[in-house]
Scaffold this motif. Structure first.
Motif, PDB file in Angstrom:
ATOM      1  N   ARG A   1       0.920  -1.188  -0.074  1.00 42.82           N
ATOM      2  CA  ARG A   1      -0.137   0.072   0.140  1.00 42.82           C
ATOM      3  C   ARG A   1       0.779   1.435  -0.087  1.00 42.82           C
ATOM      4  O   ARG A   1       1.898   1.447   0.501  1.00 42.82           O
TER       5      ARG A   1
ATOM      6  N   ASP B   1       1.830   5.640   0.751  1.00 44.76           N
ATOM      7  CA  ASP B   1       1.417   6.538   1.839  1.00 44.76           C
ATOM      8  C   ASP B   1       0.440   7.569   1.318  1.00 44.76           C
ATOM      9  O   ASP B   1      -0.412   7.893   2.111  1.00 44.76           O
ATOM     10  N   TYR B   2       0.764   7.923  -0.079  1.00 48.23           N
ATOM     11  CA  TYR B   2      -0.006   8.955  -0.779  1.00 48.23           C
ATOM     12  C   TYR B   2      -0.338   8.517  -2.204  1.00 48.23           C
ATOM     13  O   TYR B   2       0.414   7.914  -2.748  1.00 48.23           O
ATOM     14  N   MET B   3      -1.527   8.953  -2.421  1.00 42.11           N
ATOM     15  CA  MET B   3      -2.026   8.791  -3.855  1.00 42.11           C
ATOM     16  C   MET B   3      -2.202  10.008  -4.682  1.00 42.11           C
ATOM     17  O   MET B   3      -2.797  11.092  -3.798  1.00 42.11           O
TER      18      MET B   3
ATOM     19  N   LEU C   1      -4.239   2.820  -0.193  1.00 37.46           N
ATOM     20  CA  LEU C   1      -3.661   3.334   0.846  1.00 37.46           C
ATOM     21  C   LEU C   1      -3.416   2.558   2.057  1.00 37.46           C
ATOM     22  O   LEU C   1      -4.242   1.956   2.680  1.00 37.46           O
ATOM     23  N   LYS C   2      -2.381   3.086   2.534  1.00 34.35           N
ATOM     24  CA  LYS C   2      -2.070   2.603   3.990  1.00 34.35           C
ATOM     25  C   LYS C   2      -3.168   3.426   5.047  1.00 34.35           C
ATOM     26  O   LYS C   2      -3.609   4.486   4.512  1.00 34.35           O
TER      27      LYS C   2
ATOM     28  N   GLY D   1      -3.474   7.276   5.374  1.00 34.76           N
ATOM     29  CA  GLY D   1      -3.117   7.844   4.017  1.00 34.76           C
ATOM     30  C   GLY D   1      -3.738   8.765   3.280  1.00 34.76           C
ATOM     31  O   GLY D   1      -4.971   8.923   3.859  1.00 34.76           O
TER      32      GLY D   1
ATOM     33  N   ALA E   1      -5.460  10.966  -0.087  1.00 35.73           N
ATOM     34  CA  ALA E   1      -5.390  11.292  -1.445  1.00 35.73           C
ATOM     35  C   ALA E   1      -5.890  12.407  -2.029  1.00 35.73           C
ATOM     36  O   ALA E   1      -6.437  13.139  -1.863  1.00 35.73           O
TER      37      ALA E   1
ATOM     38  N   ILE F   1     -10.968   7.720   4.036  1.00 39.16           N
ATOM     39  CA  ILE F   1      -9.789   8.139   3.171  1.00 39.16           C
ATOM     40  C   ILE F   1      -9.836   9.574   3.553  1.00 39.16           C
ATOM     41  O   ILE F   1     -11.025  10.172   2.956  1.00 39.16           O
TER      42      ILE F   1
END
Length: 293
Positions: free
Chosen positions: A55, A57-59, A90-91, A94, A96, A114
């Motif tokens: 997964r 940390d950031y998307m 995502l963790k 995390g 988005a 999220i």
């Protein structure tokens, strides 16, 4: 920065963003660039979400995140990616990041706990993006006309960030710039910038004076009544977001050249635009105390 990023979808800005993140020492996955895009080997290119073995940390999602409210905006992929599938990548805790999230997509992420952060509403993003937009607009104006900008009578509708940067650039070409605006404070700024100015209520009777018109206002100001006043050789460049500021069907029927330049930074300056997104996200992480994790 010892964090893992997933860059999912987007245009050439996001290709350059992935490269920018990798150059900064981040671990970068990309998804949605399988149609003719070659990325450096240090970037981990995914064919699907199934090939993501950990997964992130950031998307980072495109601008806009989605064009249809259902799927990620992926112009460089032959596949579709439902936004709902991203919730598992995502963790815990995390984030988005994306540009112009719809309320529906925000709620979908919120329901799955999220956090979403819209980088496009940040002032530093808006200013740097406006600079690229203004430069690109002037480039298009030069390409679409058979005369120099020097000495031309140019009208800019609106006096926001993009308009102010247009004034700055056009002044270097010795063009005669007029600002049309509704607010008297904007007309005062036009005067301070050394421009002529007219109130929007006086626009119609002045429209025949200009060889180039830049619109920056997202409302249809150049309708049939106003377009009929333009000189047939006038070039109209619309820089406004949807719904735009020009009745393009009427312009075409009248023989007026009108172009709508949406997402201009991604087309004329993708490297700079990608770096702008990256810098903005790093600023956000710095404010959150996560930049050095």
């Amino acid at each position: 920065m010892n964090k893992k990023f997933l860059v999912a979808g987007g245009d050439l800005r996001f290709v350059k963003l992935a490269e920018y993140l990798a150059e900064k020492g981040c671990f970068v996955y990309t998804l949605g660039f399988d149609s003719g895009i070659v990325l450096p080997s240090k970037i981990h290119t995914l064919k699907s979400l199934m090939s993501l073995n950990e997964r992130a940390d950031y998307m980072i999602l495109p601008l806009p995140v989605s064009n249809d409210g259902l799927n990620v905006n992926m112009p460089y992929s032959g596949n579709t990616l439902p936004v709902t599938q991203l919730c598992s990548v995502l963790k815990e805790n995390g984030v988005a990041f994306g540009g112009r999230f719809s309320d529906k997509i925000i709620k979908m992420f919120e329901d799955r706990k999220i956090e979403t952060v819209d980088y496009s509403v940040r002032e530093e993003f808006s200013v740097l993006n406006a600079e690229a937009t203004a430069e690109g607009a002037v480039q298009v104006a030069m390409e679409e006309t058979a005369f120099t900008l020097s000495g031309q009578k140019i009208l800019i509708i609106g006096m926001g960030r993009i308009a102010k940067l247009l004034v700055h650039i056009l002044s270097g070409f010795n063009a005669e710039v007029t600002i049309a605006a509704r607010k008297y404070s904007d007309l005062a700024w036009a005067e301070v910038y050394g421009c002529k100015n007219i109130h929007i209520s006086e626009l119609k009777k002045n429209l025949g004076n200009y060889s180039i018109i830049f619109n920056t206002v997202p409302a249809v100001i150049l309708d049939r009544e106003n377009l009929e006043e333009l000189d047939k050789g006038c070039l109209v460049i619309d820089l406004a977001s949807k719904p735009g500021g020009v009745d393009f069907d009427t312009a075409a029927s009248l023989g007026i050249r009108a172009v709508w330049l949406l997402s201009l930074p991604g087309k004329v300056a993708p490297l700079t635009a990608g770096e702008t997104i990256g810098k903005t996200i790093f600023n956000i992480l710095e404010e959150r105390g996560e930049a050095d994790d």
